[in-house]
Motif scaffolding. Structure first.
Motif, PDB file in Angstrom:
ATOM      1  N   ALA A  69       0.833  -1.208   0.000  1.00 23.90           N
ATOM      2  CA  ALA A  69       0.000   0.000   0.000  1.00 23.90           C
ATOM      3  C   ALA A  69       0.867   1.257   0.000  1.00 23.90           C
ATOM      4  O   ALA A  69       0.576   2.224  -0.710  1.00 23.90           O
ATOM      5  N   PHE A  70       1.934   1.244   0.781  1.00 25.44           N
ATOM      6  CA  PHE A  70       2.844   2.389   0.846  1.00 25.44           C
ATOM      7  C   PHE A  70       3.510   2.624  -0.504  1.00 25.44           C
ATOM      8  O   PHE A  70       3.602   3.758  -0.980  1.00 25.44           O
ATOM      9  N   ASP A  71       3.967   1.537  -1.125  1.00 20.11           N
ATOM     10  CA  ASP A  71       4.577   1.647  -2.457  1.00 20.11           C
ATOM     11  C   ASP A  71       3.585   2.190  -3.478  1.00 20.11           C
ATOM     12  O   ASP A  71       3.946   2.995  -4.340  1.00 20.11           O
ATOM     13  N   LYS A  75       4.011   5.447  -5.738  1.00 15.86           N
ATOM     14  CA  LYS A  75       3.951   5.330  -7.196  1.00 15.86           C
ATOM     15  C   LYS A  75       2.872   6.256  -7.765  1.00 15.86           C
ATOM     16  O   LYS A  75       3.099   6.946  -8.757  1.00 15.86           O
ATOM     17  N   THR A  76       1.726   6.272  -7.123  1.00 15.26           N
ATOM     18  CA  THR A  76       0.625   7.132  -7.581  1.00 15.26           C
ATOM     19  C   THR A  76       1.036   8.602  -7.519  1.00 15.26           C
ATOM     20  O   THR A  76       0.768   9.366  -8.444  1.00 15.26           O
ATOM     21  N   LYS A  81      -0.172  13.360 -12.803  1.00 16.97           N
ATOM     22  CA  LYS A  81       0.038  14.510 -13.685  1.00 16.97           C
ATOM     23  C   LYS A  81      -0.548  15.707 -12.962  1.00 16.97           C
ATOM     24  O   LYS A  81      -1.739  15.801 -12.719  1.00 16.97           O
ATOM     25  N   ILE A  82       0.339  16.593 -12.588  1.00 14.78           N
ATOM     26  CA  ILE A  82      -0.110  17.757 -11.818  1.00 14.78           C
ATOM     27  C   ILE A  82      -0.781  18.749 -12.765  1.00 14.78           C
ATOM     28  O   ILE A  82      -0.212  19.135 -13.787  1.00 14.78           O
ATOM     29  N   TYR A 158      -0.634  12.282  -1.194  1.00 12.79           N
ATOM     30  CA  TYR A 158       0.304  11.213  -0.827  1.00 12.79           C
ATOM     31  C   TYR A 158       0.281  10.967   0.685  1.00 12.79           C
ATOM     32  O   TYR A 158       0.233   9.828   1.148  1.00 12.79           O
ATOM     33  N   LEU A 159       0.309  12.039   1.456  1.00 17.48           N
ATOM     34  CA  LEU A 159       0.315  11.926   2.907  1.00 17.48           C
ATOM     35  C   LEU A 159      -0.959  11.254   3.416  1.00 17.48           C
ATOM     36  O   LEU A 159      -0.902  10.357   4.264  1.00 17.48           O
ATOM     37  N   LEU A 160      -2.105  11.661   2.887  1.00 16.38           N
ATOM     38  CA  LEU A 160      -3.368  11.040   3.312  1.00 16.38           C
ATOM     39  C   LEU A 160      -3.408   9.564   2.931  1.00 16.38           C
ATOM     40  O   LEU A 160      -3.900   8.723   3.689  1.00 16.38           O
ATOM     41  N   CYS A 161      -2.872   9.232   1.764  1.00 11.41           N
ATOM     42  CA  CYS A 161      -2.826   7.835   1.318  1.00 11.41           C
ATOM     43  C   CYS A 161      -1.978   7.003   2.262  1.00 11.41           C
ATOM     44  O   CYS A 161      -2.375   5.910   2.692  1.00 11.41           O
ATOM     45  N   THR A 162      -0.789   7.500   2.629  1.00 17.79           N
ATOM     46  CA  THR A 162       0.084   6.738   3.530  1.00 17.79           C
ATOM     47  C   THR A 162      -0.497   6.645   4.932  1.00 17.79           C
ATOM     48  O   THR A 162      -0.320   5.632   5.616  1.00 17.79           O
TER      49      THR A 162
END
Length: 192
Positions: A69-71, A75-76, A81-82, A158-162
Motif C-alpha cells: 500500500a505504501f509503495d 507510485k501514484t 500529472k499535476i 500522498y500523505l493522506l494515502c500513507t
C-alpha cells in the motif's frame, strides 16, 4: 547352561516389571479420573504453537500489505500529472526576457566612452531596469506560490494515502493480537 537360565529369569523379571508398571499406570489413570485430577492431561503445546504460528502469519501478511500500500501511494504520487495553475514555460520565458533586457540595457551603457554619457545612460536605464526587476520579482513570487500550492496538493494526497495505509496496518496488527490472545485463552481453558 547357567547363563541361559539367568537370561530366562532376567526376561521373566523384566516382563513382570513391565506388567506391574502398566497395572500401576492404569490404577493412576483411573484414580485421576475418579478424583478429578488432571495432572496426566497432556499440555496442548501444539495448540499454543498453532496460535503463535497464526499470529506470525497474520503479522507477516499485514506487513506485506502495508509495504504494498505504501509503495502504491508513492507510485501514484510520482505518476500523478499535476494540473498546474500556471504555464511554467511562459512564466519562465517572460522572466528570462526581462533579465536579458536588464543586461542589454547595462551593456549599451558600457559602449559609451564619455563618463557623463555613461552615467546618464545608467541612470536612465537603471530606472527602467528597476521597473523590470520589480515586475520579475512579483511574477516569480506569484508563480512560485501557485506552483508550490500545486505540488503541496500532490503531497497532501500522498500523505493522506500513507496515513490510511498506516491506519489499516495498525488495525490488522491489533486484530491479529486479539486473535492470538483469544486463541491462547482457549488453549489455557483446555488445561483447566
Amino acid at each position: 547352561m547357567s547363563s541361559v537360565r539367568q537370561h530366562e529369569r532376567l526376561s521373566e523379571t523384566t516382563c513382570r516389571h513391565m506388567l506391574l508398571a502398566l497395572f500401576m499406570l492404569g490404577i493412576c489413570a483411573a484414580r485421576t479420573q475418579a478424583f478429578g485430577f488432571d495432572w496426566l492431561t497432556p499440555m496442548p503445546d501444539g495448540t499454543i504453537d498453532e496460535c503463535h504460528d497464526e499470529y506470525l502469519l497474520a503479522y507477516a501478511n499485514a506487513s506485506l500489505a502495508f509495504a504494498d500500500a505504501f509503495d502504491l501511494c508513492e507510485k501514484t504520487a510520482n505518476e500523478t500529472k499535476i494540473e498546474l495553475s500556471i504555464d511554467e514555460k511562459l512564466e519562465r520565458m517572460q522572466i528570462e526576457l526581462g533579465a536579458s533586457e536588464v543586461c542589454g540595457n547595462l551593456q549599451i551603457c558600457d559602449t559609451l566612452e564619455n563618463n557623463l554619457d555613461y552615467f546618464q545612460c545608467i541612470s536612465d536605464n537603471g530606472s527602467r531596469n528597476l521597473d523590470i526587476l520589480t515586475e520579475i520579482t512579483f511574477n516569480a513570487t506569484s508563480a512560485q506560490t501557485r506552483l508550490r500550492e500545486d505540488y503541496d496538493e500532490v503531497y497532501r494526497t500522498y500523505l493522506l494515502c500513507t496515513l490510511d495505509a498506516q491506519r489499516t496496518y495498525m488495525e490488522e496488527l491489533r486484530q491479529a493480537y486479539r486473535e492470538l490472545s483469544q486463541c491462547r485463552d482457549e488453549a489455557y481453558d483446555y488445561l483447566d
